[in-house]
Each structure stands twice: as structure tokens, then as C-alpha cells.
Write a protein that holds these residues in place. Structure first.
Motif, PDB file in Angstrom:
ATOM      1  N   MET A   8      46.340  95.534  -9.889  1.00  6.28           N
ATOM      2  CA  MET A   8      45.182  96.084 -10.583  1.00  6.28           C
ATOM      3  C   MET A   8      43.998  95.136 -10.423  1.00  6.28           C
ATOM      4  O   MET A   8      44.132  93.931 -10.512  1.00  6.28           O
ATOM      5  N   SER A   9      42.797  95.707 -10.192  1.00  6.76           N
ATOM      6  CA  SER A   9      41.607  94.896 -10.015  1.00  6.76           C
ATOM      7  C   SER A   9      41.276  94.152 -11.309  1.00  6.76           C
ATOM      8  O   SER A   9      41.380  94.696 -12.390  1.00  6.76           O
ATOM      9  N   LEU A  10      40.879  92.882 -11.158  1.00  6.05           N
ATOM     10  CA  LEU A  10      40.500  92.092 -12.326  1.00  6.05           C
ATOM     11  C   LEU A  10      39.016  92.254 -12.648  1.00  6.05           C
ATOM     12  O   LEU A  10      38.524  91.740 -13.628  1.00  6.05           O
ATOM     13  N   GLU A  11      38.309  92.979 -11.771  1.00 11.87           N
ATOM     14  CA  GLU A  11      36.877  93.165 -11.994  1.00 11.87           C
ATOM     15  C   GLU A  11      36.648  94.028 -13.237  1.00 11.87           C
ATOM     16  O   GLU A  11      37.316  95.037 -13.431  1.00 11.87           O
ATOM     17  N   PRO A  12      35.704  93.634 -14.106  1.00 13.80           N
ATOM     18  CA  PRO A  12      35.447  94.444 -15.301  1.00 13.80           C
ATOM     19  C   PRO A  12      34.995  95.858 -14.924  1.00 13.80           C
ATOM     20  O   PRO A  12      34.369  96.056 -13.874  1.00 13.80           O
ATOM     21  N   VAL A  13      35.320  96.824 -15.774  1.00 18.20           N
ATOM     22  CA  VAL A  13      34.880  98.206 -15.551  1.00 18.20           C
ATOM     23  C   VAL A  13      33.367  98.294 -15.772  1.00 18.20           C
ATOM     24  O   VAL A  13      32.650  99.005 -15.078  1.00 18.20           O
ATOM     25  N   ILE A  14      32.881  97.547 -16.782  1.00 17.18           N
ATOM     26  CA  ILE A  14      31.443  97.478 -17.062  1.00 17.18           C
ATOM     27  C   ILE A  14      31.045  96.002 -17.058  1.00 17.18           C
ATOM     28  O   ILE A  14      31.662  95.194 -17.743  1.00 17.18           O
ATOM     29  N   SER A  15      30.032  95.670 -16.270  1.00 18.27           N
ATOM     30  CA  SER A  15      29.530  94.297 -16.249  1.00 18.27           C
ATOM     31  C   SER A  15      28.003  94.349 -16.265  1.00 18.27           C
ATOM     32  O   SER A  15      27.380  94.820 -15.313  1.00 18.27           O
ATOM     33  N   ILE A  16      27.411  93.896 -17.380  1.00 18.84           N
ATOM     34  CA  ILE A  16      25.954  93.969 -17.563  1.00 18.84           C
ATOM     35  C   ILE A  16      25.411  92.557 -17.739  1.00 18.84           C
ATOM     36  O   ILE A  16      25.941  91.780 -18.530  1.00 18.84           O
ATOM     37  N   GLN A  17      24.337  92.257 -16.990  1.00 18.86           N
ATOM     38  CA  GLN A  17      23.720  90.934 -17.112  1.00 18.86           C
ATOM     39  C   GLN A  17      22.209  91.059 -17.233  1.00 18.86           C
ATOM     40  O   GLN A  17      21.569  91.745 -16.421  1.00 18.86           O
ATOM     41  N   ASN A  18      21.673  90.408 -18.260  1.00 17.34           N
ATOM     42  CA  ASN A  18      20.217  90.281 -18.442  1.00 17.34           C
ATOM     43  C   ASN A  18      19.470  91.611 -18.301  1.00 17.34           C
ATOM     44  O   ASN A  18      18.443  91.690 -17.639  1.00 17.34           O
ATOM     45  N   LEU A  19      20.013  92.638 -18.947  1.00 12.61           N
ATOM     46  CA  LEU A  19      19.408  93.964 -18.831  1.00 12.61           C
ATOM     47  C   LEU A  19      18.273  94.139 -19.849  1.00 12.61           C
ATOM     48  O   LEU A  19      18.433  93.847 -21.034  1.00 12.61           O
ATOM     49  N   ASN A  20      17.115  94.581 -19.352  1.00 12.02           N
ATOM     50  CA  ASN A  20      15.985  94.956 -20.212  1.00 12.02           C
ATOM     51  C   ASN A  20      15.622  96.402 -19.890  1.00 12.02           C
ATOM     52  O   ASN A  20      15.772  96.847 -18.752  1.00 12.02           O
ATOM     53  N   PHE A  21      15.131  97.129 -20.893  1.00 11.94           N
ATOM     54  CA  PHE A  21      14.747  98.522 -20.645  1.00 11.94           C
ATOM     55  C   PHE A  21      13.522  98.874 -21.486  1.00 11.94           C
ATOM     56  O   PHE A  21      13.401  98.454 -22.631  1.00 11.94           O
ATOM     57  N   TYR A  22      12.615  99.642 -20.867  1.00 14.06           N
ATOM     58  CA  TYR A  22      11.349  99.994 -21.514  1.00 14.06           C
ATOM     59  C   TYR A  22      11.141 101.509 -21.474  1.00 14.06           C
ATOM     60  O   TYR A  22      11.548 102.175 -20.526  1.00 14.06           O
ATOM     61  N   TYR A  23      10.468 102.020 -22.501  1.00 11.92           N
ATOM     62  CA  TYR A  23       9.982 103.405 -22.473  1.00 11.92           C
ATOM     63  C   TYR A  23       8.467 103.364 -22.327  1.00 11.92           C
ATOM     64  O   TYR A  23       7.808 102.438 -22.820  1.00 11.92           O
ATOM     65  N   GLY A  24       7.915 104.397 -21.690  1.00 13.93           N
ATOM     66  CA  GLY A  24       6.450 104.489 -21.578  1.00 13.93           C
ATOM     67  C   GLY A  24       5.900 103.554 -20.530  1.00 13.93           C
ATOM     68  O   GLY A  24       6.629 102.778 -19.900  1.00 13.93           O
ATOM     69  N   GLN A  25       4.578 103.663 -20.322  1.00 15.33           N
ATOM     70  CA  GLN A  25       3.918 102.832 -19.317  1.00 15.33           C
ATOM     71  C   GLN A  25       2.592 102.328 -19.850  1.00 15.33           C
ATOM     72  O   GLN A  25       2.057 102.861 -20.824  1.00 15.33           O
ATOM     73  N   GLY A  26       2.050 101.313 -19.173  1.00 20.34           N
ATOM     74  CA  GLY A  26       0.735 100.783 -19.554  1.00 20.34           C
ATOM     75  C   GLY A  26       0.726 100.302 -20.996  1.00 20.34           C
ATOM     76  O   GLY A  26       1.651  99.644 -21.457  1.00 20.34           O
ATOM     77  N   VAL A  27      -0.327 100.698 -21.748  1.00 18.42           N
ATOM     78  CA  VAL A  27      -0.448 100.226 -23.138  1.00 18.42           C
ATOM     79  C   VAL A  27       0.629 100.834 -24.039  1.00 18.42           C
ATOM     80  O   VAL A  27       0.905 100.331 -25.126  1.00 18.42           O
ATOM     81  N   LEU A  28       1.212 101.934 -23.589  1.00 22.48           N
ATOM     82  CA  LEU A  28       2.254 102.584 -24.403  1.00 22.48           C
ATOM     83  C   LEU A  28       3.650 102.029 -24.110  1.00 22.48           C
ATOM     84  O   LEU A  28       4.634 102.453 -24.710  1.00 22.48           O
ATOM     85  N   LYS A  29       3.731 101.105 -23.161  1.00 19.10           N
ATOM     86  CA  LYS A  29       5.040 100.567 -22.765  1.00 19.10           C
ATOM     87  C   LYS A  29       5.683  99.812 -23.927  1.00 19.10           C
ATOM     88  O   LYS A  29       5.057  98.957 -24.540  1.00 19.10           O
ATOM     89  N   LYS A  30       6.924 100.167 -24.216  1.00 21.66           N
ATOM     90  CA  LYS A  30       7.604  99.546 -25.355  1.00 21.66           C
ATOM     91  C   LYS A  30       9.004  99.140 -24.926  1.00 21.66           C
ATOM     92  O   LYS A  30       9.747  99.934 -24.337  1.00 21.66           O
ATOM     93  N   GLN A  31       9.366  97.901 -25.203  1.00 27.65           N
ATOM     94  CA  GLN A  31      10.698  97.431 -24.825  1.00 27.65           C
ATOM     95  C   GLN A  31      11.729  97.935 -25.829  1.00 27.65           C
ATOM     96  O   GLN A  31      11.550  97.826 -27.039  1.00 27.65           O
TER      97      GLN A  31
END
Length: 236
Positions: free
Chosen positions: A1-24
Motif C-alpha cells: 500500500m502506498s505510504l503517500e497521504p491521500v490528502i496533502s496540503i501545504q501553505n494553501l491560501n484562497f481568496y474570493y473577489g478581485q481588486g478592492v473586493l478581494k477578500k482572503q
């Protein structure tokens, strides 16, 4: 069986909107989930749980950071690649999202039609078999309108698990159910997942079902807090 994680997330950032409306919305998320784990994600409304779940489910494009799902990097993934990844994931939502014009069996068969290796006959047999496993063997030809809330959610679980996905994502699967139906539904998910060896990541506000988790992670204001220790959960 693979030892690799099923989910591996690193330093993830996400934003909605753009320009002045951009919100993290998500801030520096780091998370690993291994094969066969059942992980519950808790946190208040608006803390970013569903956004993170949709990113993990390849339903939204990644913006910053790294996310590997089943060994596949999602940052910069093409639409085709994202669809390919989604085929290995089962989804269970708060609203069962069944198609009212299809019977329970037809609803469950639908994901198998995305997999060319199953003939129509085999897909039909698999759908019937898993509906029996979730206790609906007598209701395979019922339409959703003729099923109770708990039964509809069982059909949704059968649909999510019929193709033996390696990962199941569940967003508030018990929110619309009374406590007994909710408990039945998560017990069922736990049993089927253990049998199939799949990983479950479940978002919930339902404190009554936390005990099925191997691990609990908590989100607050877009940050993933430390894993909560199971010992802190009050006994039933």
C-alpha cells in the motif's frame, strides 16, 4: 500500500473577489490525511470549512500553495485533470441532491456510468447490492419523494460509495436528520468506508457523531487550528 497521504496540503491560501473586493478566506492551510482515516472538520459557520472541502474535491481551482489529492497536484491542474481526480472521489452533501425523476437505483448507478469499465448490467447489479447494504434492498425502485429523509441520505451514501472511491467528502451529512437517523447514517458511512478502505473527510456541526473520527481538525476564521485530541470529546 502506498505510504503517500491521500490528502496533502501545504501553505494553501484562497481568496474570493478581485481588486478592492478581494477578500482572503483561507490562510496558510497545512493538512495531511492518510489512507483509511476518518477525519472530522469542525468550526463555526463562515470559518472556511466548505470552501476548503470544495478545493479538496477538485470543484474549485487552487490559487496559492500546494494540494495533492491521491498523489495528483491540483495547483495549475487543467479542467480535464480536475474531472479525472473527481472520478476517484465520492461526495455526500447536506441536501441529498438526488434526482427526483430517477429511482433510488438509477440515482446510485449514475456515477458508474462515468466509469467505462462497467457495463450497464454490472452497474445495475452493483447499485442493487450497495442499496441492500445500506438497508434499502426493498426500495431500489422507489423515487426520492417516496423515501424518508434518512432513506434519501442512505441513497446518497450508496451513490457516493458505489464506485469504491479512495476518498469520500461529506458536507454536513446529518444536518437535516433527527439524531437516530443521523447516527445510523454516520455508522453506515464508517462501516462501508472501513470495508472499502477509503478515507473520509467530513464537515459537521453535529457533536453527537464526533466519536466516529480517528482525528478532529478545527477551523476558525480561515485558519486550521491544531488537531483536537479525541480525549477532549465528552462521552455519550
Amino acid at each position: 500500500m502506498s505510504l503517500e497521504p491521500v490528502i496533502s496540503i501545504q501553505n494553501l491560501n484562497f481568496y474570493y473577489g478581485q481588486g478592492v473586493l478581494k477578500k482572503q478566506i483561507l490562510f496558510d492551510i497545512n493538512l495531511e490525511i492518510n489512507a483509511g482515516e476518518i477525519v472530522i472538520m469542525t468550526g463555526p459557520s463562515g470559518s472556511g470549512k466548505t470552501t476548503l472541502l470544495t478545493l479538496i474535491g477538485s470543484l474549485r481551482s487552487l490559487q496559492e500553495g500546494s494540494m495533492k489529492i491521491l498523489g495528483q497536484e491540483l495547483l495549475g491542474a487543467t479542467k480535464t485533470k480536475m474531472v479525472e481526480i473527481r472520478r476517484n472521489i465520492g461526495y455526500i452533501f447536506q441536501a441529498h441532491n438526488l434526482l427526483g425523476s430517477l429511482t433510488a437505483k438509477q440515482n446510485v448507478q449514475m456515477p458508474l456510468e462515468l466509469h467505462s469499465q462497467f457495463s450497464y448490467h454490472e452497474a445495475s447489479l452493483r447499485a442493487e447490492a450497495i442499496l441492500s447494504e445500506v438497508g434499502l434492498g426493498e426500495r431500489v425502485n422507489y423515487y426520492p419523494d417516496n423515501l424518508s429523509g434518512g432513506q434519501k441520505q442512505r441513497v446518497a451514501i450508496a451513490r457516493a460509495l458505489v464506485s469504491h472511491p479512495k476518498l469520500v467528502l461529506a458536507d454536513e451529512p446529518t444536518a437535516a436528520l433527527d439524531s437516530k437517523s443521523g447516527r445510523d447514517v454516520v455508522n453506515l458511512m464508517q462501516t462501508l468506508a472501513k470495508e472499502q478502505g477509503c478515507t473520509i473527510l467530513m464537515v459537521t456541526h453535529d457533536n453527537r457523531i464526533l466519536d466516529i473520527a480517528d482525528r478532529i481538525v478545527h477551523m476558525e476564521d480561515g485558519y486550521l487550528a491544531k488537531d483536537a485530541a479525541l480525549a477532549l470529546i465528552p462521552a455519550h
